[in-house]
Motif scaffolding. Structure first.
Motif, PDB file in Angstrom:
ATOM      1  N   ILE A 187       0.861  -1.186   0.000  1.00  0.00           N
ATOM      2  CA  ILE A 187       0.000   0.000   0.000  1.00  0.00           C
ATOM      3  C   ILE A 187       0.895   1.233   0.000  1.00  0.00           C
ATOM      4  O   ILE A 187       1.775   1.366   0.859  1.00  0.00           O
ATOM      5  CB  ILE A 187      -0.918   0.030   1.237  1.00  0.00           C
ATOM      6  N   THR A 188       0.672   2.099  -0.973  1.00  0.00           N
ATOM      7  CA  THR A 188       1.312   3.410  -0.947  1.00  0.00           C
ATOM      8  C   THR A 188       0.360   4.361  -0.228  1.00  0.00           C
ATOM      9  O   THR A 188      -0.750   4.620  -0.707  1.00  0.00           O
ATOM     10  CB  THR A 188       1.601   3.920  -2.364  1.00  0.00           C
ATOM     11  N   VAL A 202       4.081   1.739   2.385  1.00  0.00           N
ATOM     12  CA  VAL A 202       5.216   2.565   1.970  1.00  0.00           C
ATOM     13  C   VAL A 202       4.706   3.936   1.542  1.00  0.00           C
ATOM     14  O   VAL A 202       3.498   4.164   1.393  1.00  0.00           O
ATOM     15  CB  VAL A 202       5.971   1.903   0.803  1.00  0.00           C
ATOM     16  N   THR A 203       5.624   4.837   1.349  1.00  0.00           N
ATOM     17  CA  THR A 203       5.262   6.159   0.839  1.00  0.00           C
ATOM     18  C   THR A 203       5.700   6.342  -0.604  1.00  0.00           C
ATOM     19  O   THR A 203       5.342   7.326  -1.246  1.00  0.00           O
ATOM     20  CB  THR A 203       5.920   7.259   1.698  1.00  0.00           C
ATOM     21  N   GLU A 204       6.477   5.374  -1.131  1.00  0.00           N
ATOM     22  CA  GLU A 204       6.950   5.474  -2.498  1.00  0.00           C
ATOM     23  C   GLU A 204       5.924   4.878  -3.459  1.00  0.00           C
ATOM     24  O   GLU A 204       5.191   3.954  -3.127  1.00  0.00           O
ATOM     25  CB  GLU A 204       8.282   4.735  -2.679  1.00  0.00           C
ATOM     26  N   GLU A 205       5.946   5.397  -4.675  1.00  0.00           N
ATOM     27  CA  GLU A 205       5.066   4.879  -5.713  1.00  0.00           C
ATOM     28  C   GLU A 205       5.681   3.637  -6.344  1.00  0.00           C
ATOM     29  O   GLU A 205       6.882   3.566  -6.572  1.00  0.00           O
ATOM     30  CB  GLU A 205       4.844   5.953  -6.781  1.00  0.00           C
ATOM     31  N   ALA A 206       4.832   2.635  -6.613  1.00  0.00           N
ATOM     32  CA  ALA A 206       5.255   1.434  -7.345  1.00  0.00           C
ATOM     33  C   ALA A 206       4.100   1.023  -8.250  1.00  0.00           C
ATOM     34  O   ALA A 206       2.932   1.115  -7.851  1.00  0.00           O
ATOM     35  CB  ALA A 206       5.615   0.307  -6.392  1.00  0.00           C
ATOM     36  N   ARG A 251       1.943   5.391 -18.297  1.00  0.00           N
ATOM     37  CA  ARG A 251       2.527   4.103 -17.937  1.00  0.00           C
ATOM     38  C   ARG A 251       1.654   3.445 -16.866  1.00  0.00           C
ATOM     39  O   ARG A 251       0.806   4.115 -16.252  1.00  0.00           O
ATOM     40  CB  ARG A 251       3.939   4.303 -17.387  1.00  0.00           C
ATOM     41  N   PRO A 252       1.841   2.145 -16.607  1.00  0.00           N
ATOM     42  CA  PRO A 252       1.085   1.481 -15.542  1.00  0.00           C
ATOM     43  C   PRO A 252       1.341   2.156 -14.194  1.00  0.00           C
ATOM     44  O   PRO A 252       2.500   2.327 -13.784  1.00  0.00           O
ATOM     45  CB  PRO A 252       1.613   0.045 -15.565  1.00  0.00           C
ATOM     46  N   THR A 253       0.281   2.554 -13.546  1.00  0.00           N
ATOM     47  CA  THR A 253       0.400   3.264 -12.268  1.00  0.00           C
ATOM     48  C   THR A 253      -0.689   2.770 -11.325  1.00  0.00           C
ATOM     49  O   THR A 253      -1.875   2.818 -11.658  1.00  0.00           O
ATOM     50  CB  THR A 253       0.258   4.789 -12.471  1.00  0.00           C
TER      51      THR A 253
END
Length: 561
Positions: free
Chosen positions: A383-384, A412-416, A444-446
């Motif tokens: 989970i971001t 996390v706080t980062e995007e993946a 792009r896939p987000t």
């Protein structure tokens, strides 16, 4: 549409004059018809006045039909009854029937939109005025003592006028405050009540009371007739209670305390000036509809001057003397204003004591727990989490991390690309984040595992900023209560989106609350209805939608808290 409609919808001088002419001429001809059985004969001056009043009624009715589009059936009935009275005056009883019918029409004209005590006052005032005019006009024709004794009748009619005037003031809602003597509506009420007292004095001190009093009675009846065309003054502002003004443009002021306040108006070119301070331009806010301006208000009474598209209006405010106890401005101000607006529309007049972002409610905490369980069932890899510095967001972030740890989902706080995005911030930060996500999803896939919102983020500008999102709710936005709230909102404030905080306070003002099980709802910028070839091009943005031109539908069953 009848003449009373015209009085409220058209405020032009022409419309008011036509209404007064119609009612005064109708009262004259109705009075002549009703009083005819009590006189021995009708003298020529009275007959001429009867025909003149009938002709005036015809002219006013025709103008009403042609220019103001009143109900033609209603107007024609009035016209026929008015024309029927003069030729029937050669007989004693027949004119009374036509006069009574015309009297009923007059009561309908002046009081159709009123109920209860106001209807009683309208009827009583009309009865007294009609009979007074009729007795004055026919008084030279010789009375039939067994049918009418002038002086007792005069005293009775004068008392009825006084009583009806006092009742109208009492029912107006302005009787006990300064609006009675500081507004046009209040001053007109005073005229309506004081002139009958003059009539009473004339009856008691002058033998020829009817001829002397008729001018005063006519003036009082004209004032009564004009009441419907004068805007009723707004409720007096109450310190600490958010102020909602509907005309000439919707305006919401929160919290109406000394210090920094937030003014909300529909989108457009609007400036707001507090007292003699420099004007402030209302601007848009991320995640919110309309325009917003922060102003500083002094303690006690003052004014706001609002200029929209070159037209200025003044709003009276009263902040009282108590110090500011709630922060209703800043990043979370629009959500707080939406909550305050919901309470006002629900009927609450309580002072604003807190804003939604001040704390994480028990209901929202349980909804977030349910959402974490739902994400666990979907086996999301991580989970971001996005929050902000408000007390609610900090508490929500801590709760999410603790519950995600229990079900072994990394936060996390980062995007993946394969993460699920969970927003627990306020509207401002959420608007910025969702705008970035929407842009990235086109490139792009987000966040392929979904975009999830905290319950308080279910509002149009946020939901429509991305293609799809999901939110945990304890209500169905399509249910009747939700529809009633959104319709009230649309009626009171142009272009204002629904919010969960506003809905909750709208319900609380009605003694209700959200107590259904939590479900996950999907929000998408498509309509659930399949458009056939016959529906192509049809506007699917219908009244009552929580998010216009979008759908909010359940994608899960009831979830455990």
């Amino acid at each position: 549409m009848h003449m009373s409609d015209m009085g409220t919808q058209a405020v032009s001088a022409g419309a008011v004059l036509v209404r007064i002419l119609l009612l005064l001429a109708g009262a004259t001809i109705a009075g002549i018809g009703l009083v005819r059985p009590a006189v021995a004969e009708v003298r020529r001056p009275a007959l001429v006045l009867a025909w003149t009043a009938a002709a005036a009624t015809v002219v006013a009715d025709v103008v009403s039909i042609v220019v103001y589009e009143v109900n033609p059936v209603f107007a024609v009935v009035q016209l026929v009854l008015a024309l029927a009275v003069p030729p029937l005056l050669r007989w004693r009883s027949a004119p009374a029937y036509a006069g009574f019918g015309l009297f009923v029409v007059l009561v309908s004209e002046i009081s159709l939109d009123h109920m209860g005590i106001e209807f009683f006052a309208d009827t009583a005032y009309t009865v007294a005025a009609v009979l007074w005019i009729g007795i004055t006009v026919l008084g030279t024709g010789g009375w039939q003592p067994e049918r009418l004794r002038p002086k007792p009748v005069a005293l009775t009619l004068a008392a009825v006028l006084v009583l009806a005037g006092v009742v109208q003031i009492a029912a107006s809602g302005v009787a006990l405050d300064r609006r009675l003597y500081t507004t046009g509506f209040g001053l007109l009420l005073i005229v309506v009540a004081v002139l009958p007292l003059v009539v009473t004095a004339l009856v008691l001190t002058r033998p020829r009371f009817f001829p002397l009093g008729v001018t005063v009675v006519v003036a009082a009846y004209v004032a009564w007739s004009a009441l419907i065309a004068v805007p009723k003054p707004l409720d007096l502002p109450t310190p600490g209670v958010p102020l909602l003004v509907s005309q000439p443009t919707p305006l919401l002021l929160t919290p109406q305390r000394p210090g920094r306040n937030l003014v909300h108006v529909p989108a457009g070119s609007v400036t707001v000036r507090a007292g003699d301070e420099p004007p402030v331009t209302a601007v848009s806010r991320p995640g919110a509809d309309g325009a917003w301006a922060e102003v500083t208000l002094p303690a006690g009474r003052s004014t706001l001057t609002v200029e929209r598209d070159g037209v200025s209006s003044t709003v009276d405010v009263d902040t009282g003397t108590d110090p500011l106890q709630v922060n209703a401005v800043g990043a979370d101000g629009p959500e707080c204003a939406g909550a305050a607006l919901g309470g006002l529309l629900g009927g609450s007049r309580a002072a604003l004591a807190s804003c939604p972002a001040d704390e994480l409610s028990t209901e929202d905490a349980d909804s977030l727990r349910s959402m974490i369980g739902f994400l666990a069932s979907k086996s999301v890899p991580a989970i971001t989490l996005v929050g902000d510095e408000s007390p609610r967001a900090r508490a929500a972030a801590a709760l999410v991390r603790a519950n995600a740890e229990q079900v072994h989902i990394p936060v996390v706080t980062e995007e993946a690309p394969n993460n699920a995005l969970l927003l627990v911030s306020g509207w401002t930060r959420a608007a910025t984040e969702l705008s970035l996500v929407a842009t990235e999803q086109t490139e792009r896939p987000t966040f392929t595992r979904g975009v999830y919102l905290a319950p308080w983020l279910l509002t149009g500008p946020l939901v429509k900023s991305v293609v799809s999102s999901a939110v945990p709710l304890r209500f169905d936005p399509r249910e009747q209560r939700s529809l009633n709230y959104t319709l009230d909102l649309a009626s009171a404030f142009e272009g204002q989106s629904a919010s969960v905080a506003g809905f909750q306070r709208w319900l609380a003002a009605r003694g209700q609350r959200l107590d259904e099980p939590v479900r996950i709802y999907a929000c998408a910028q498509v309509d659930v209805m399949q458009m056939s070839e016959h529906m192509n091009g049809m506007d699917m943005n219908y009244p009552g939608q929580w998010v216009p031109s979008a759908t909010v539908v359940p994608i899960s069953g009831p979830l455990p808290d």
